[in-house]
Design an enzyme around this catalytic site. Structure first.
Site, PDB file in Angstrom:
ATOM      1  N   GLU A   1      37.125  47.266  36.568  1.00 45.15           N
ATOM      2  CA  GLU A   1      36.102  46.206  36.661  1.00 45.15           C
ATOM      3  C   GLU A   1      34.870  46.682  37.431  1.00 45.15           C
ATOM      4  OE1 GLU A   1      35.623  41.670  38.496  1.00 45.15           O
ATOM      5  OE2 GLU A   1      37.540  42.735  38.618  1.00 45.15           O
TER       6      GLU A   1
ATOM      7  N   LYS B   1      30.751  46.135  38.928  1.00 40.38           N
ATOM      8  CA  LYS B   1      29.934  45.140  39.609  1.00 40.38           C
ATOM      9  C   LYS B   1      28.544  45.719  39.827  1.00 40.38           C
ATOM     10  CE  LYS B   1      30.343  41.671  43.267  1.00 40.38           C
ATOM     11  NZ  LYS B   1      31.169  41.184  44.396  1.00 40.38           N
TER      12      LYS B   1
ATOM     13  N   ASP C   1      30.474  32.936  42.055  1.00 43.02           N
ATOM     14  CA  ASP C   1      31.792  32.515  41.594  1.00 43.02           C
ATOM     15  C   ASP C   1      32.012  31.007  41.661  1.00 43.02           C
ATOM     16  OD1 ASP C   1      33.121  35.105  40.952  1.00 43.02           O
ATOM     17  OD2 ASP C   1      32.677  35.519  43.037  1.00 43.02           O
TER      18      ASP C   1
END
Length: 419
Positions: free
Chosen positions: A226, A228, A296
């Protein structure tokens, strides 16, 4: 109320059928889609291995709503309550710090038996489990580096942790008969502009190669990486960028995880799916709702969530895409946050599945952009809600906003009693 819902469904079914859409078949397909619900919404990413450790790695949870889970048993209780309001059978996504054990293993010492209560519970509930190594909130990540750390000993610690996490993921998959996705995210990066962007990425490359060296049965465990764009404390440079992991994932046949909040504010996750799908065997999504930055927020059925769902449906990517959630909001009831976010994600998938995709594709192919635009707009006001209500009714979960009464009662009787 059930008669009213069934009558509305029959009328809606007829409307959709005029365009070749079989709503009964679509609901059967929808019931097979599993959303991986993230455990860390329930306790603000604290976990149970190092509960006194401050949250780090560029992660921040805001709010002080009462009732956060204080133990694994409380967290499972809260998850059960949330799932009772969500249609379908799904998965739970665990981070390594959520071990349920009387032992005190460090992260490089975790073993499957430290998570056995989770496995037993998942079997009982008919759920799958996904997993993540926890490369943050630890004394060996305090300087902002883990798998790309210049200190070989610290780097080895995190390599061993990720190796252990993969073995635990494979154990989950074998025990539950549902493939576990083990996803690696690291916070590594610099607050200000670095001189050497290459060296940390070379170290990360070598570390990942070592982590993945042990072959595991893909029926039990699938690896994901993942990226970012930036984080708090790594605003200028992140080692694990999108370009890095895209290259690594394609070259090494790993799932590439796309998080909706991990890109530029004007960059959309949905626009990447059709490209990456051409070069990968599968994808992992972290569906979230960024606001200004990677904050988020709880997922809602907004334009981007709908567009992600449409891309998955229109290009037949549902069978090869693993859909997970990633948000944490401590300003509202944490159980309700799970329900809102998961129901919103499933709603978006249903709306996408109800569209006359083949008709729209044909109009586009023929250059009839008038029909394409007209139909996509008209279908926005088709009676999707009647189909959703019927799905909830047949799934045995609350219909419409009635789930909120259940959530409020649980808050009064359980969450507020925790102090």
């Amino acid at each position: 109320m059930s008669n009213e819902i069934e009558t509305a469904y029959k009328q809606a079914r007829e409307q959709y059928a005029k365009h070749g859409t079989d709503t009964d078949l679509i609901l059967e397909r929808l019931a097979k889609i599993k959303i991986s619900v993230h455990c860390w919404q329930g306790d603000d990413v604290r976990g149970f291995l190092f509960q006194d450790q401050d949250l780090s790695g560029g992660i921040s949870v805001t709010g002080s709503h009462p009732g956060a889970a204080r133990s694994a048993s409380e967290l499972r209780q809260d998850l059960e309550e949330a799932f009772s309001m969500i249609p379908g059978k799904h998965k739970v996504n665990l981070h390594a710090i959520y071990a349920d054990t009387d032992e005190k293993p460090d992260l490089n010492e975790i073993k499957p038996h430290h998570y056995e209560p989770w496995v037993a519970w998942a079997k009982e509930q008919g759920l799958g489990l996904d997993f993540n190594p926890t490369c943050f909130s630890h004394e060996k990540s305090e300087d902002g580096f883990t798998l790309s750390h210049p200190d070989e000993k610290i780097r080895k610690f995190w390599i061993d942790h990720c190796k252990a996490a993969r073995r635990i993921g494979a154990y989950f998959g074998e025990q539950l008969g549902q493939t576990c996705v083990t996803n690696i995210w690291i916070p590594d990066g610099y607050k200000d502009n670095p001189v050497d962007r290459m060296a940390p990425r070379k170290r990360l490359l070598d570390s990942l190669d070592e982590v993945f060296a042990e072959p595991l049965d893909s029926a039990y465990n699938l690896d994901a990486v993942e990226s970012k764009l930036f984080g708090l404390g790594s605003e200028a440079y992140v080692v694990g960028s999108h370009e890095f992991y895209m290259g690594y994932g394609i070259k090494n046949d790993k799932l590439i995880c796309l998080d909706a909040g991990h890109f530029h504010p004007t960059e959309t996750l949905s626009g990447k799916l059709s490209s990456l799908a051409l070069f990968t065997s599968g994808l992992l999504l972290h569906v979230s709702r960024p606001m200004r930055w990677d904050s988020d927020h709880v997922v809602v059925m907004d334009d981007e969530t709908l567009e992600i769902a449409r891309e998955l449906v229109r290009h037949e990517l549902l069978d090869t895409t693993h859909i997970g959630l990633d948000f944490f909001d401590a300003s509202i009831n944490r159980v309700a946050a799970w329900v809102i976010g998961t129901r919103s994600t499933i709603k978006a998938l249903l709306r996408a599945m109800l569209e006359p995709t083949e008709m729209l594709k044909q109009a586009e192919l023929e250059g009839d952009y008038t029909t394409r635009l007209a139909l996509t707009e008209e279908f926005k006001s088709y009676p999707f809600g009647a189909i959703w209500d019927y799905y909830c009714l047949k799934s045995g979960v609350p219909v419409r906003e009635t789930w909120l009464d259940q959530a409020k009662e649980y808050e009064r009787n359980v969450l507020l009693q925790r102090g």
